[in-house]
Design an enzyme around this catalytic site. Structure first.
Site, PDB file in Angstrom:
ATOM      1  CB  ALA A  66      -0.923  -0.017   1.215  1.00 35.35           C
ATOM      2  CG  ASN A  67      -0.036   4.708  -1.793  1.00 36.52           C
ATOM      3  OD1 ASN A  67      -0.757   5.568  -1.318  1.00 36.52           O
ATOM      4  ND2 ASN A  67      -0.361   4.050  -2.905  1.00 36.52           N
ATOM      5  NE  ARG A  68       4.737   6.837   4.953  1.00 38.64           N
ATOM      6  CZ  ARG A  68       4.822   6.018   6.004  1.00 38.64           C
ATOM      7  NH1 ARG A  68       3.766   5.830   6.780  1.00 38.64           N
ATOM      8  NH2 ARG A  68       5.953   5.405   6.262  1.00 38.64           N
ATOM      9  CB  SER A  69      -2.794   8.009  -0.899  1.00 37.81           C
ATOM     10  OG  SER A  69      -4.007   8.665  -1.205  1.00 37.81           O
ATOM     11  CB  ALA A  88      -1.470   7.555  -4.155  1.00 32.25           C
TER      12      ALA A  88
END
Ligand code: CTP
Ligand code: CA
Length: 224
Positions: free
Chosen positions: A33-36, A99
């Protein structure tokens, strides 16, 4: 109330907005995942609704709820997001605030991966995800008349984002500096530069709601 909400300069216009991160599975219980947070995309969708647009909101697993008044399409992976966006067209404009994970795990396991007792860690392999913004920007038929991308950069923001706009073929790029020092990623503010064929226009540091309202006004001026 419904009547009041649907009035405005974007009445009768359809806008597709992507938002949030994507999740790319490693196995049935794990993902990349990512921090968006989805906050900026959510604010943009809300601002477009407030101007009277019909908004299809294609969202990955965000940490903020979708705004009121949009048609929500919830997806998990980049490929699901691509399919949902393509199915949502035609649209008068499309805004790509998601993102999207650049890579997915190409050797994802069908069952939960288990430690085998050898102390050896598994090796993940990656494949590049489809570029949704570029695909829509380069549609030969049915391209929205205004395609807006974001560019998350940590350095040389305007140069990188200008190159990105040319490479992808979108009309506008909203460039933002996501280097750690700015505290932008996952925060409530954004400091962006709008890049178009008119050049680069730097906006002041604003709350994400204010960035959204300003962008929605610009979109409205362009397509209404
Ligand atoms: N984007 C997309 N599909 C992807 C990757 C990105 O639609 N597979 C969109 C994003 O929503 C954003 C824009 O493309 O509007 C730019 O995303 P960004 O991550 O900044 O650019 P990339 O092309 O992925 O380049 P890089 O991350 O290598 O800088
Ligand atoms: Ca990327």
């Amino acid at each position: 109330v419904e009547q009041a909400l649907s009035d405005g300069p974007l009445k009768g216009k359809h806008v597709v907005v992507t938002s949030g991160p994507t999740h790319e599975p490693i196995d049935p219980v794990r993902y990349i995942a990512n921090r968006s947070s989805g906050a900026q995309g959510t604010a943009i969708a809300a601002a477009l609704v407030a101007l009277g647009a019909r908004v299809t909101f294609v969202t990955g697993p965000a940490s903020v709820p979708p705004p009121f008044g949009v048609d929500v399409l919830s997806v998990e992976t980049a490929r699901q997001m691509r399919d949902a966006v393509m199915n949502a067209l035609p649209a008068d404009a499309a805004v790509f605030a998601a993102a999207v994970a650049d890579w997915r795990v190409s050797n994802a396991a069908g069952q939960k991966m288990k430690k085998d007792g050898s102390g050896q860690a598994p090796a993940l392999e990656f494949a590049e995800n489809p570029d949704i913004l570029a695909s829509v920007s380069q549609l030969a038929k049915g391209r929205p008349s205004l395609v807006v991308g974001f560019a998350a950069e940590t350095n040389d923001v305007v140069a990188n984002a200008t190159a990105k706009r040319a490479r992808k073929g979108c009309d506008w790029i909203v460039a933002n500096d996501v280097s750690e020092a700015t505290g932008i990623m996952g925060g409530s503010e954004n400091e962006v530069t709008l890049i178009s064929d008119q050049g680069a226009e730097q906006w002041p540091r604003l709350g994400k709601e204010d960035v959204a309202r300003r962008l929605a006004e610009r979109i409205s001026a362009e397509i209404a």
